[in-house]
Motif scaffolding. Structure first.
Motif, PDB file in Angstrom:
ATOM      1  N   MET A 101       0.849  -1.179   0.000  1.00 49.17           N
ATOM      2  CA  MET A 101       0.000   0.000   0.000  1.00 49.17           C
ATOM      3  C   MET A 101       0.891   1.238   0.000  1.00 49.17           C
ATOM      4  SD  MET A 101      -2.909   1.233   2.773  1.00 49.17           S
ATOM      5  CE  MET A 101      -3.549  -0.404   2.979  1.00 49.17           C
ATOM      6  N   THR A 102       0.581   2.200  -0.844  1.00 48.82           N
ATOM      7  CA  THR A 102       1.374   3.424  -0.904  1.00 48.82           C
ATOM      8  C   THR A 102       1.131   4.251   0.349  1.00 48.82           C
ATOM      9  OG1 THR A 102      -0.343   4.746  -1.978  1.00 48.82           O
ATOM     10  CG2 THR A 102       1.107   3.450  -3.412  1.00 48.82           C
ATOM     11  N   GLY A 103       2.039   5.188   0.586  1.00 52.79           N
ATOM     12  CA  GLY A 103       1.899   6.046   1.754  1.00 52.79           C
ATOM     13  C   GLY A 103       0.626   6.872   1.720  1.00 52.79           C
ATOM     14  N   THR A 104       0.273   7.384   0.527  1.00 56.14           N
ATOM     15  CA  THR A 104      -0.937   8.190   0.406  1.00 56.14           C
ATOM     16  C   THR A 104      -2.180   7.348   0.642  1.00 56.14           C
ATOM     17  OG1 THR A 104       0.186   9.590  -1.218  1.00 56.14           O
ATOM     18  CG2 THR A 104      -2.205   9.752  -1.106  1.00 56.14           C
ATOM     19  N   ALA A 105      -2.191   6.130   0.104  1.00 51.65           N
ATOM     20  CA  ALA A 105      -3.338   5.244   0.300  1.00 51.65           C
ATOM     21  C   ALA A 105      -3.506   4.927   1.784  1.00 51.65           C
ATOM     22  CB  ALA A 105      -3.156   3.959  -0.499  1.00 51.65           C
ATOM     23  N   LYS A 106      -2.409   4.676   2.470  1.00 56.19           N
ATOM     24  CA  LYS A 106      -2.477   4.371   3.898  1.00 56.19           C
ATOM     25  C   LYS A 106      -2.980   5.572   4.683  1.00 56.19           C
ATOM     26  CE  LYS A 106       0.218   2.327   7.614  1.00 56.19           C
ATOM     27  NZ  LYS A 106       1.497   1.744   8.011  1.00 56.19           N
ATOM     28  N   LEU A 107      -2.509   6.766   4.316  1.00 56.75           N
ATOM     29  CA  LEU A 107      -2.943   7.986   4.990  1.00 56.75           C
ATOM     30  C   LEU A 107      -4.443   8.192   4.807  1.00 56.75           C
ATOM     31  CD1 LEU A 107      -2.265  10.651   6.473  1.00 56.75           C
ATOM     32  CD2 LEU A 107      -1.862  11.656   4.219  1.00 56.75           C
ATOM     33  N   LEU A 108      -4.931   8.025   3.568  1.00 55.44           N
ATOM     34  CA  LEU A 108      -6.358   8.201   3.297  1.00 55.44           C
ATOM     35  C   LEU A 108      -7.196   7.144   4.012  1.00 55.44           C
ATOM     36  CD1 LEU A 108      -6.303   9.072  -0.512  1.00 55.44           C
ATOM     37  CD2 LEU A 108      -6.722  10.618   1.404  1.00 55.44           C
ATOM     38  N   THR A 109      -6.692   5.919   4.050  1.00 53.00           N
ATOM     39  CA  THR A 109      -7.403   4.850   4.758  1.00 53.00           C
ATOM     40  C   THR A 109      -7.524   5.169   6.240  1.00 53.00           C
ATOM     41  OG1 THR A 109      -6.648   3.191   3.174  1.00 53.00           O
ATOM     42  CG2 THR A 109      -7.375   2.392   5.316  1.00 53.00           C
ATOM     43  N   ASN A 110      -6.426   5.599   6.839  1.00 52.27           N
ATOM     44  CA  ASN A 110      -6.444   5.944   8.261  1.00 52.27           C
ATOM     45  C   ASN A 110      -7.347   7.140   8.537  1.00 52.27           C
ATOM     46  OD1 ASN A 110      -4.705   3.866   8.949  1.00 52.27           O
ATOM     47  ND2 ASN A 110      -2.874   5.133   8.752  1.00 52.27           N
ATOM     48  N   LEU A 111      -7.330   8.125   7.633  1.00 44.66           N
ATOM     49  CA  LEU A 111      -8.181   9.298   7.787  1.00 44.66           C
ATOM     50  C   LEU A 111      -9.656   8.903   7.702  1.00 44.66           C
ATOM     51  CD1 LEU A 111      -8.595  12.361   8.006  1.00 44.66           C
ATOM     52  CD2 LEU A 111      -8.329  12.482   5.505  1.00 44.66           C
ATOM     53  N   ALA A 112     -10.001   8.097   6.690  1.00 42.82           N
ATOM     54  CA  ALA A 112     -11.391   7.660   6.528  1.00 42.82           C
ATOM     55  C   ALA A 112     -11.851   6.864   7.740  1.00 42.82           C
ATOM     56  CB  ALA A 112     -11.524   6.815   5.256  1.00 42.82           C
ATOM     57  N   PHE A 113     -11.003   5.962   8.207  1.00 42.76           N
ATOM     58  CA  PHE A 113     -11.341   5.141   9.373  1.00 42.76           C
ATOM     59  C   PHE A 113     -11.555   6.016  10.607  1.00 42.76           C
ATOM     60  CE2 PHE A 113      -9.872   2.761  13.123  1.00 42.76           C
ATOM     61  CZ  PHE A 113     -10.812   1.746  13.129  1.00 42.76           C
ATOM     62  N   ALA A 114     -10.638   6.942  10.847  1.00 43.39           N
ATOM     63  CA  ALA A 114     -10.743   7.814  12.025  1.00 43.39           C
ATOM     64  C   ALA A 114     -11.998   8.679  11.963  1.00 43.39           C
ATOM     65  CB  ALA A 114      -9.492   8.691  12.139  1.00 43.39           C
ATOM     66  N   MET A 115     -12.315   9.194  10.773  1.00 45.65           N
ATOM     67  CA  MET A 115     -13.502  10.027  10.631  1.00 45.65           C
ATOM     68  C   MET A 115     -14.766   9.231  10.948  1.00 45.65           C
ATOM     69  SD  MET A 115     -12.571  12.160   7.174  1.00 45.65           S
ATOM     70  CE  MET A 115     -14.237  12.748   6.953  1.00 45.65           C
ATOM     71  N   MET A 116     -14.858   8.004  10.436  1.00 45.77           N
ATOM     72  CA  MET A 116     -16.062   7.218  10.675  1.00 45.77           C
ATOM     73  C   MET A 116     -16.153   6.759  12.122  1.00 45.77           C
ATOM     74  SD  MET A 116     -18.942   6.294   9.592  1.00 45.77           S
ATOM     75  CE  MET A 116     -19.054   6.345   7.813  1.00 45.77           C
ATOM     76  N   VAL A 117     -15.022   6.432  12.743  1.00 47.24           N
ATOM     77  CA  VAL A 117     -15.049   6.041  14.155  1.00 47.24           C
ATOM     78  C   VAL A 117     -15.513   7.224  15.010  1.00 47.24           C
ATOM     79  CG1 VAL A 117     -13.613   5.377  16.126  1.00 47.24           C
ATOM     80  CG2 VAL A 117     -13.388   4.162  13.952  1.00 47.24           C
ATOM     81  N   LEU A 118     -14.990   8.411  14.729  1.00 42.73           N
ATOM     82  CA  LEU A 118     -15.409   9.602  15.471  1.00 42.73           C
ATOM     83  C   LEU A 118     -16.898   9.858  15.264  1.00 42.73           C
ATOM     84  CD1 LEU A 118     -14.705  12.086  17.189  1.00 42.73           C
ATOM     85  CD2 LEU A 118     -14.150  13.290  15.051  1.00 42.73           C
ATOM     86  N   PHE A 119     -17.339   9.772  14.015  1.00 40.99           N
ATOM     87  CA  PHE A 119     -18.766   9.953  13.716  1.00 40.99           C
ATOM     88  C   PHE A 119     -19.591   8.875  14.417  1.00 40.99           C
ATOM     89  CE2 PHE A 119     -22.429   9.010  10.935  1.00 40.99           C
ATOM     90  CZ  PHE A 119     -23.123  10.200  11.100  1.00 40.99           C
ATOM     91  N   GLY A 120     -19.058   7.644  14.449  1.00 38.37           N
ATOM     92  CA  GLY A 120     -19.770   6.550  15.101  1.00 38.37           C
ATOM     93  C   GLY A 120     -19.944   6.781  16.590  1.00 38.37           C
ATOM     94  N   VAL A 121     -18.899   7.267  17.245  1.00 41.02           N
ATOM     95  CA  VAL A 121     -18.977   7.531  18.688  1.00 41.02           C
ATOM     96  C   VAL A 121     -19.978   8.652  18.965  1.00 41.02           C
ATOM     97  CG1 VAL A 121     -17.697   8.394  20.689  1.00 41.02           C
ATOM     98  CG2 VAL A 121     -16.677   6.655  19.197  1.00 41.02           C
ATOM     99  N   ILE A 122     -19.852   9.759  18.220  1.00 39.89           N
ATOM    100  CA  ILE A 122     -20.760  10.889  18.441  1.00 39.89           C
ATOM    101  C   ILE A 122     -22.201  10.502  18.102  1.00 39.89           C
ATOM    102  CG2 ILE A 122     -21.352  13.214  17.660  1.00 39.89           C
ATOM    103  CD1 ILE A 122     -18.308  13.672  17.255  1.00 39.89           C
ATOM    104  N   GLY A 123     -22.381   9.863  16.937  1.00 39.62           N
ATOM    105  CA  GLY A 123     -23.725   9.440  16.538  1.00 39.62           C
ATOM    106  C   GLY A 123     -24.307   8.429  17.496  1.00 39.62           C
ATOM    107  N   GLY A 124     -23.486   7.488  17.947  1.00 34.18           N
ATOM    108  CA  GLY A 124     -23.962   6.486  18.898  1.00 34.18           C
ATOM    109  C   GLY A 124     -24.415   7.114  20.199  1.00 34.18           C
ATOM    110  N   LEU A 125     -23.688   8.122  20.674  1.00 36.16           N
ATOM    111  CA  LEU A 125     -24.085   8.808  21.905  1.00 36.16           C
ATOM    112  C   LEU A 125     -25.401   9.549  21.718  1.00 36.16           C
ATOM    113  CD1 LEU A 125     -20.621  10.156  23.146  1.00 36.16           C
ATOM    114  CD2 LEU A 125     -21.989   8.318  24.157  1.00 36.16           C
ATOM    115  N   PHE A 126     -25.591  10.163  20.565  1.00 37.35           N
ATOM    116  CA  PHE A 126     -26.857  10.843  20.287  1.00 37.35           C
ATOM    117  C   PHE A 126     -28.016   9.859  20.236  1.00 37.35           C
ATOM    118  CE2 PHE A 126     -24.522  14.659  18.914  1.00 37.35           C
ATOM    119  CZ  PHE A 126     -25.348  15.638  19.448  1.00 37.35           C
TER     120      PHE A 126
END
Length: 197
Positions: free
Chosen positions: A1-26
Motif C-alpha cells: 500500500m502506498t503512503g498516500t493510500a495508507k494515509l487516506l485509509t487511516n483518515l477515513a477510518f478515524a472520521m467514521m469512528v469519530l462519527f460513530g462515537v458521536i452518533g452512537g451517543l446521540f
C-alpha cells in the motif's frame, strides 16, 4: 500500500469512528430520553451489539467476510427503501430504525475498509445514496406542494445527517483503494488450475 493510500485509509477510518462515537451517543441519548430505562437499554443494545460483532468480523481473513458485508448492505438498503416507501416501521412510536441500521452498518464498514478499501468505499457510497433517496422520499408530498426542505435542510434531518459522512468516508476509501490498486470484488475466486505437464 502506498503512503498516500495508507494515509487516506487511516483518515477515513478515524472520521467514521469519530462519527460513530458521536452518533452512537446521540442515538442512545435520545433512547434514554424518550423511553423507559429498560426499553432504552434494549433498543441501544439492538444496534450496538450487532455493530460491535460486525466490527470484530471485519478483522477476520476468512474469504466469506466480504460477501457477508455485501449481502448485509443489500438487505439494509432494501429495508431502507421499503420503509421509506411503505412505512414498514412507525417512526413516531419506534424511531428511525432504518437510519439506525444504515448508521450501524456504516460504522462496521469503516473497519472493513482497513483491509478492503475499495469494497468498503463502494458499499458506503451506495448506502449513502440509498439513505439520501429514502430520506427524500419522506418529503415528496411537500415538494409536490411547493414546500418541503431544501437539500441542505434534508441532510440535517435525523435520517439525512448520516449521508454526508458516509459519502465522504466512502469516497476516501475508494481513492485509497484506487491508489493501492485494490479490487472492489467481494467473491472469492479459486486458484487457477495448473496445466498438466
Amino acid at each position: 500500500m502506498t503512503g498516500t493510500a495508507k494515509l487516506l485509509t487511516n483518515l477515513a477510518f478515524a472520521m467514521m469512528v469519530l462519527f460513530g462515537v458521536i452518533g452512537g451517543l446521540f442515538i442512545a441519548g435520545y433512547a434514554f430520553e424518550d423511553l423507559s430505562t429498560w426499553a432504552a437499554i434494549g433498543s441501544t443494545a439492538a444496534w450496538l451489539v450487532p455493530t460491535v460483532l460486525l466490527c470484530l468480523l471485519s478483522f477476520s481473513a476468512h474469504p466469506a467476510v466480504p460477501t457477508v458485508f455485501v449481502v448485509l448492505s443489500g438487505l439494509v438498503a432494501t429495508f431502507t427503501v421499503l420503509d421509506a416507501t411503505t412505512h414498514l416501521v412507525d417512526r413516531d412510536a419506534i424511531g428511525p430504525v432504518a437510519a439506525i441500521g444504515v448508521f450501524a452498518l456504516a460504522v462496521s464498514l469503516a473497519f472493513l475498509g482497513r483491509r478492503r478499501m475499495s469494497l468498503a468505499g463502494i458499499l458506503l457510497v451506495g448506502l449513502g445514496v440509498v439513505q439520501l433517496v429514502a430520506t427524500g422520499v419522506g418529503f415528496v408530498d411537500e415538494w409536490r406542494g411547493g414546500g418541503g426542505p431544501g437539500l441542505g435542510d434534508l441532510l440535517t434531518t435525523s435520517s439525512g445527517v448520516i449521508v454526508v459522512p458516509m459519502l465522504l468516508v466512502g469516497a476516501l476509501f475508494l481513492v485509497a483503494g484506487g491508489l493501492a490498486h485494490q479490487s472492489g470484488r467481494f467473491w472469492h475466486l479459486p486458484p487457477a488450475a495448473r496445466p498438466a505437464h
